[in-house]
Design a protein around this motif. Structure first.
Motif, PDB file in Angstrom:
ATOM      1  N   LEU A 112      73.818  26.020  35.951  1.00  0.00           N
ATOM      2  CA  LEU A 112      73.570  26.164  36.887  1.00  0.00           C
ATOM      3  C   LEU A 112      72.856  27.917  36.658  1.00  0.00           C
ATOM      4  O   LEU A 112      71.465  28.274  36.508  1.00  0.00           O
ATOM      5  CB  LEU A 112      73.825  26.068  38.066  1.00  0.00           C
ATOM      6  N   ALA A 113      73.681  28.908  35.996  1.00  0.00           N
ATOM      7  CA  ALA A 113      73.684  30.398  35.843  1.00  0.00           C
ATOM      8  C   ALA A 113      72.938  30.348  34.797  1.00  0.00           C
ATOM      9  O   ALA A 113      71.969  31.223  35.204  1.00  0.00           O
ATOM     10  CB  ALA A 113      74.916  31.012  35.636  1.00  0.00           C
ATOM     11  N   ALA A 114      73.247  29.494  33.652  1.00  0.00           N
ATOM     12  CA  ALA A 114      71.879  29.887  32.351  1.00  0.00           C
ATOM     13  C   ALA A 114      70.873  29.413  33.105  1.00  0.00           C
ATOM     14  O   ALA A 114      69.524  29.681  32.162  1.00  0.00           O
ATOM     15  CB  ALA A 114      72.740  28.949  31.125  1.00  0.00           C
ATOM     16  N   LEU A 115      70.430  28.403  33.535  1.00  0.00           N
ATOM     17  CA  LEU A 115      69.067  27.889  34.455  1.00  0.00           C
ATOM     18  C   LEU A 115      68.346  28.672  35.087  1.00  0.00           C
ATOM     19  O   LEU A 115      67.270  28.090  35.108  1.00  0.00           O
ATOM     20  CB  LEU A 115      69.170  26.696  34.702  1.00  0.00           C
ATOM     21  N   SER A 116      68.960  29.562  35.275  1.00  0.00           N
ATOM     22  CA  SER A 116      68.531  30.455  36.543  1.00  0.00           C
ATOM     23  C   SER A 116      67.361  30.634  36.738  1.00  0.00           C
ATOM     24  O   SER A 116      66.270  30.100  37.785  1.00  0.00           O
ATOM     25  CB  SER A 116      69.654  31.314  37.339  1.00  0.00           C
ATOM     26  N   PRO A 117      65.814  31.036  35.929  1.00  0.00           N
ATOM     27  CA  PRO A 117      64.892  31.803  35.071  1.00  0.00           C
ATOM     28  C   PRO A 117      64.700  30.287  35.845  1.00  0.00           C
ATOM     29  O   PRO A 117      63.291  30.367  36.024  1.00  0.00           O
ATOM     30  CB  PRO A 117      65.121  32.020  34.309  1.00  0.00           C
ATOM     31  N   VAL A 118      64.534  29.319  34.790  1.00  0.00           N
ATOM     32  CA  VAL A 118      63.942  28.103  34.968  1.00  0.00           C
ATOM     33  C   VAL A 118      63.324  27.575  36.275  1.00  0.00           C
ATOM     34  O   VAL A 118      62.753  27.056  36.920  1.00  0.00           O
ATOM     35  CB  VAL A 118      64.833  26.986  33.821  1.00  0.00           C
ATOM     36  N   LEU A 119      64.707  27.211  37.239  1.00  0.00           N
ATOM     37  CA  LEU A 119      64.691  26.880  38.366  1.00  0.00           C
ATOM     38  C   LEU A 119      63.813  27.655  39.406  1.00  0.00           C
ATOM     39  O   LEU A 119      63.449  26.873  40.198  1.00  0.00           O
ATOM     40  CB  LEU A 119      66.274  27.018  38.919  1.00  0.00           C
ATOM     41  N   ALA A 120      63.576  29.128  39.294  1.00  0.00           N
ATOM     42  CA  ALA A 120      62.487  29.806  39.766  1.00  0.00           C
ATOM     43  C   ALA A 120      61.861  29.608  40.086  1.00  0.00           C
ATOM     44  O   ALA A 120      61.124  29.144  40.507  1.00  0.00           O
ATOM     45  CB  ALA A 120      62.690  31.440  39.670  1.00  0.00           C
TER      46      ALA A 120
END
Length: 446
Positions: A112-120
């Motif tokens: 989840l931390a690695a995917l933070s830009p995508v989720l944003a």
């Protein structure tokens, strides 16, 4: 600290008002610190007098909640499984459940931390709000998701503690987590003027420090007991059961957050001011909900313990007493919001426009406690008993009912219709689970 029952008496117990309140009261206080944190976050950003920043914080918090509530199984699933092991007097399985949950938390948190830009970016596109709202939203999500591994491990820690019925220890852990968060929120967000970014960094720091404290407490406890054999930790059948339970709870949680996401998105279509007003009122809904969550947690532990011990009478006592106490507390919460809600709105935001709109819809938010009390309590019973498939299916049914109500009422009655659809959703959740409870009780204790 309260230590729960000993293995010798774990299988023989009576559920009383005292045993319900021993879990519910400290956990109600603990859970209240979370919406209080939401109110502080909103109040800090609200002091800037910019509805776009307030809307961005609300939208960002929603995306965060969609992601993390989907992983709430690490708390609730762990509580149910630990409670049942506790009811059987199986201390080694309690440890095994905890470490399985931690393993899942570490892996999921890093992803989840690695995917933070995508989720944003995904959250910004879903909300489809104005450019300034989207900018504030992106800042909040990218920073706050850095705390993902710490947050999920904290879920596992709290799940273990609550599974053993240790309400006071759960309260201490939540006070540390949210107390640090609130202090840093004022310092970073308001005093240093970091705004939305300061609110997000406060959360990251609070989650990390709370995780360290929780791990120290739990690991020290495990060192005083026989070591956990590796084959017990990696028992494939137990892992598959946990994954199945977690899958169902995850689907249920995602459906719940999807309903709230649709609620917020529809509010955004009514304009920035209405979005901000609904954000303020939703915090009041969360305050009322966290009052009820204390008794839902008592239902989780006591129902799970009764199922583990195969004790029908304590199970029925747990269901009856947690519902009665929940109804009483829901009525009190509704009364408080009706009498003091206008003053609370004025404290939260300095925007006159937001205050005026929030005051109009305040009664809808006040009565969410009464319409939602059965949903909260039944969720606790079904989680503790690990009847996750029923809970998942009834949530999907309730979401369908909510979608129909939303499409019908919101176009006809505007924001009033939107809040009415939320009440329909809460009532559908509670009564759908209640209708199948009798069958499940007969099956479990036959």
């Amino acid at each position: 600290m309260d230590k729960g029952a000993t293995p010798a008496d774990a299988r023989y117990f009576v559920v009383t008002n005292r045993s319900v309140l021993a879990i519910a009261v400290p956990m109600t206080l603990a859970y209240l610190t979370t919406p209080m944190l939401g109110l502080v976050d909103t109040a800090v950003v609200g002091q800037f007098g910019d509805a776009a920043l307030l809307g961005g914080l609300a939208a960002g918090a929603l995306v965060f909640d969609v992601v993390f509530t989907s992983f709430n199984f690490l708390r609730s699933g762990t509580t149910g499984l630990v409670a049942q092991a506790f009811g059987r007097g199986d201390a080694l399985e309690e440890q095994a459940v905890f470490w399985r949950a931690v393993l899942i938390a570490v892996v999921a948190g890093i992803v989840l931390a690695a995917l933070s830009p995508v989720l944003a970016v995904g959250g910004q596109r879903f909300m489809d709000a104005g450019p300034r709202v989207s900018e504030a939203m992106g800042i909040y999500i990218r920073i706050r998701l850095l705390a993902a591994p710490f947050s999920l491990i904290n879920y596992a820690i709290l799940g273990y503690v609550l599974g053993r019925g240790e309400g006071r220890l759960g309260l201490v852990l939540q006070l540390v987590l949210n107390g640090i968060n609130i202090i840093l929120c004022f310092l970073l967000g308001l005093e240093l003027g970091w705004g939305v970014a300061g609110v997000a960094w406060a959360t990251v720091t609070g989650e990390f420090l709370a995780m360290l404290l929780g791990l120290v407490i739990v690991v020290r406890r495990f060192r005083a007991t026989p070591p956990l054999p590796r084959h017990r930790l990696l028992d494939m059948a137990a892992f598959l059961r946990m994954l199945s339970l977690n899958r169902d709870i995850m689907i249920r949680s995602f459906s719940l957050l999807a309903a709230f996401a649709l609620f917020t998105r529809q509010g955004a279509q009514f304009g920035t001011v209405t979005l901000a007003a609904n954000a303020v009122l939703m915090n009041f809904f969360l305050v009322a909900g966290y009052f009820l969550d204390g008794f839902a947690t008592a239902a989780e532990q006591l129902a799970g313990r009764a199922v583990g011990a195969r004790a029908e009478r304590p199970f029925r006592q747990a269901v009856r007493l947690t519902l009665l106490w929940g109804l009483g507390l829901a009525g009190a919460a509704t009364l408080v919001l009706l009498l003091a809600g206008t003053k609370l709105v004025a404290i939260v935001t300095t925007s006159q426009e937001v205050r005026a709109v929030a005051d109009i819809y305040l009664p809808w938010a006040a009565f969410t406690a009464l319409s939602g009390v059965l949903a909260f309590q039944m969720d606790g019973v079904f989680i503790g008993a690990t009847w996750s498939r029923d809970m998942r299916n009834m949530m999907l049914l309730s979401f369908l009912v909510f979608a129909v109500a939303l499409l019908t009422l919101a176009p006809a009655f505007g924001n009033h219709g939107l809040w009415a659809a939320l009440h329909v959703f809460l009532l559908a959740r509670g009564f759908s689970l209640l209708t199948i409870l009798r069958l499940r009780v007969r099956t479990a204790f036959s």
